[in-house]
Design a protein around this motif. Structure first.
Motif, mmCIF file in Angstrom:
data_model
loop_
_atom_site.group_PDB
_atom_site.id
_atom_site.type_symbol
_atom_site.label_atom_id
_atom_site.label_comp_id
_atom_site.label_asym_id
_atom_site.label_seq_id
_atom_site.Cartn_x
_atom_site.Cartn_y
_atom_site.Cartn_z
ATOM 1 N N PRO A 30 -13.431 -3.781 9.479
ATOM 2 C CA PRO A 30 -12.655 -5.034 9.541
ATOM 3 C C PRO A 30 -13.522 -6.253 9.827
ATOM 4 N N GLY A 31 -14.793 -6.056 10.187
ATOM 5 C CA GLY A 31 -15.651 -7.161 10.591
ATOM 6 C C GLY A 31 -15.775 -8.275 9.567
ATOM 7 N N PRO A 32 -16.144 -7.970 8.299
ATOM 8 C CA PRO A 32 -16.256 -9.046 7.305
ATOM 9 C C PRO A 32 -14.965 -9.826 7.109
ATOM 10 N N PHE A 33 -13.835 -9.128 7.114
ATOM 11 C CA PHE A 33 -12.554 -9.822 6.948
ATOM 12 C C PHE A 33 -12.304 -10.781 8.107
ATOM 13 N N GLY A 34 -12.537 -10.317 9.329
ATOM 14 C CA GLY A 34 -12.323 -11.179 10.488
ATOM 15 C C GLY A 34 -13.229 -12.394 10.479
ATOM 16 N N LEU A 35 -14.488 -12.202 10.105
ATOM 17 C CA LEU A 35 -15.428 -13.327 10.044
ATOM 18 C C LEU A 35 -15.039 -14.324 8.958
ATOM 19 N N LEU A 36 -14.554 -13.821 7.823
ATOM 20 C CA LEU A 36 -14.106 -14.724 6.763
ATOM 21 C C LEU A 36 -12.877 -15.520 7.195
ATOM 22 N N CYS A 37 -11.954 -14.864 7.883
ATOM 23 C CA CYS A 37 -10.773 -15.577 8.398
ATOM 24 C C CYS A 37 -11.196 -16.731 9.295
ATOM 25 N N PHE A 38 -12.150 -16.448 10.172
ATOM 26 C CA PHE A 38 -12.614 -17.486 11.095
ATOM 27 C C PHE A 38 -13.398 -18.565 10.363
ATOM 28 N N GLY A 39 -14.378 -18.155 9.559
ATOM 29 C CA GLY A 39 -15.276 -19.107 8.926
ATOM 30 C C GLY A 39 -14.588 -20.012 7.923
ATOM 31 N N MET A 40 -13.754 -19.445 7.061
ATOM 32 C CA MET A 40 -13.081 -20.240 6.042
ATOM 33 C C MET A 40 -12.132 -21.265 6.668
ATOM 34 N N THR A 41 -11.366 -20.839 7.669
ATOM 35 C CA THR A 41 -10.423 -21.758 8.303
ATOM 36 C C THR A 41 -11.152 -22.851 9.068
ATOM 37 N N THR A 42 -12.243 -22.475 9.744
ATOM 38 C CA THR A 42 -13.025 -23.476 10.475
ATOM 39 C C THR A 42 -13.579 -24.531 9.534
ATOM 40 N N ASP A 43 -14.133 -24.112 8.391
ATOM 41 C CA ASP A 43 -14.683 -25.066 7.436
ATOM 42 C C ASP A 43 -13.602 -25.983 6.880
ATOM 43 N N MET A 44 -12.408 -25.436 6.644
ATOM 44 C CA MET A 44 -11.319 -26.277 6.138
ATOM 45 C C MET A 44 -10.979 -27.387 7.120
ATOM 46 N N LEU A 45 -10.916 -27.041 8.407
ATOM 47 C CA LEU A 45 -10.620 -28.065 9.416
ATOM 48 C C LEU A 45 -11.746 -29.083 9.508
ATOM 49 N N MET A 46 -12.981 -28.618 9.406
ATOM 50 C CA MET A 46 -14.118 -29.527 9.549
ATOM 51 C C MET A 46 -14.252 -30.485 8.366
ATOM 52 N N PHE A 47 -13.633 -30.161 7.233
ATOM 53 C CA PHE A 47 -13.583 -31.126 6.137
ATOM 54 C C PHE A 47 -12.945 -32.435 6.613
ATOM 55 N N ILE A 48 -11.933 -32.314 7.472
ATOM 56 C CA ILE A 48 -11.240 -33.495 7.988
ATOM 57 C C ILE A 48 -12.028 -34.127 9.128
ATOM 58 N N THR A 49 -12.549 -33.282 10.024
ATOM 59 C CA THR A 49 -13.253 -33.807 11.202
ATOM 60 C C THR A 49 -14.495 -34.593 10.817
ATOM 61 N N THR A 50 -15.197 -34.154 9.779
ATOM 62 C CA THR A 50 -16.386 -34.874 9.324
ATOM 63 C C THR A 50 -16.033 -36.119 8.520
ATOM 64 N N GLY A 51 -14.794 -36.217 8.058
ATOM 65 C CA GLY A 51 -14.391 -37.340 7.229
ATOM 66 C C GLY A 51 -14.553 -37.077 5.749
ATOM 67 N N TRP A 52 -14.896 -35.844 5.374
ATOM 68 C CA TRP A 52 -15.067 -35.513 3.952
ATOM 69 C C TRP A 52 -13.735 -35.448 3.220
ATOM 70 N N ALA A 53 -12.671 -35.125 3.945
ATOM 71 C CA ALA A 53 -11.339 -35.009 3.329
ATOM 72 C C ALA A 53 -10.371 -35.946 4.039
ATOM 73 N N GLU A 54 -9.302 -36.298 3.342
ATOM 74 C CA GLU A 54 -8.303 -37.199 3.917
ATOM 75 C C GLU A 54 -7.464 -36.463 4.969
ATOM 76 N N LYS A 55 -6.823 -37.246 5.820
ATOM 77 C CA LYS A 55 -5.932 -36.672 6.832
ATOM 78 C C LYS A 55 -4.748 -35.954 6.189
ATOM 79 N N THR A 56 -4.422 -36.348 4.963
ATOM 80 C CA THR A 56 -3.294 -35.712 4.272
ATOM 81 C C THR A 56 -3.593 -34.263 3.897
ATOM 82 N N PHE A 57 -4.842 -33.844 4.070
ATOM 83 C CA PHE A 57 -5.212 -32.446 3.819
ATOM 84 C C PHE A 57 -4.797 -31.545 4.985
#
Length: 237
Positions: A55-82
């Motif tokens: 289950p390790g790769p799946f758990g890491l992907l769940c964490f990593g992918m979601t974290t990157d999606m949020l950081m798109f907004i935090t860095t200003g790369w994506a709009e708040k509407t995302f």
């Protein structure tokens, strides 16, 4: 005389047959007991072999992918509407999916991975609910600035304790947890300083990307036998 010898032979033969039959019965009964023990619900609960995959790769992907999606907004790369998109993935992929990975790791007997995945899975589900309520009622969000600072700081301490364990795991996990400590610390400061929040976005994106790399490094090692940098065991403490 010959009759007596013959009857003695017949008696001995029948006694031997009885002994063989009894031995076969005892052996069959032992086999039946063994199968009964193996098939009992208690034995199945105690044996983690039914979790056949890692289950390790799946758990890491769940964490990593979601974290990157949020950081798109935090860095200003994506709009708040995302943000609603991040809400959905935080609830199901980063939250529920990672919690499943944690439970499977605990069943397999991997205490560290199970505790970490379950903790961050619950974190993402809690974050989703908190942010959704704040999104619906912005005044509640503004009134909890100090609490949010302490909340991020608490998760930074928790992650730091997890990082200590990775010193006996591998370099890729050390990278994930060390950068996550920095990310939470900057997010705590970012409640009061916009520059710290932006810096947290970059560190968080690197952290999430490191988790994705670690996931595929483990996946390639398990499936292809390819050992990428950062997955060899270390022992620093």
């Amino acid at each position: 005389m010959s009759l007596t010898i013959s009857s003695m032979k017949d008696s001995a033969r029948s006694s031997g047959d009885v002994a063989d039959a009894n031995a076969m019965k005892m052996r069959d009964s032992h086999v039946a007991v063994d199968f009964a023990i193996q098939d009992s619900p208690r034995a199945l609960r105690a044996d983690p072999a039914w979790v056949r995959g890692n289950p390790g790769p799946f758990g890491l992907l769940c964490f990593g992918m979601t974290t990157d999606m949020l950081m798109f907004i935090t860095t200003g790369w994506a709009e708040k509407t995302f943000l609603p998109t991040v809400f959905c993935y935080a609830a199901f992929y980063g939250g529920f999916g990672q919690l499943i990975a944690g439970v499977l790791e605990l069943i397999k007997g991997n205490t560290f991975a199970g505790t970490a995945f379950s903790s961050y899975g619950c974190f993402w589900m809690g974050w989703f609910l908190l942010e959704w309520l704040s999104y619906e009622e912005p005044t509640l969000y503004l009134a909890a600035q100090t609490g949010k600072t302490l909340w991020c700081g608490l998760w930074a301490f928790l992650t730091a304790f997890f990082f200590v364990v990775t010193l006996r795991k591998n370099g890729s996990l050390m990278t994930v947890f060390s950068t996550l400590v920095i990310t939470f610390s900057l997010l705590a400061a970012g409640v009061h300083n916009k520059n710290c929040e932006t810096a947290a976005g970059y560190f968080g994106f690197f952290c999430g990307s490191s988790a994705i790399y670690a996931a595929f490094a483990m996946l390639y090692q398990d499936e292809l036998g390819i050992v990428l940098p950062g997955v060899r065991p270390v022992n620093y403490i």
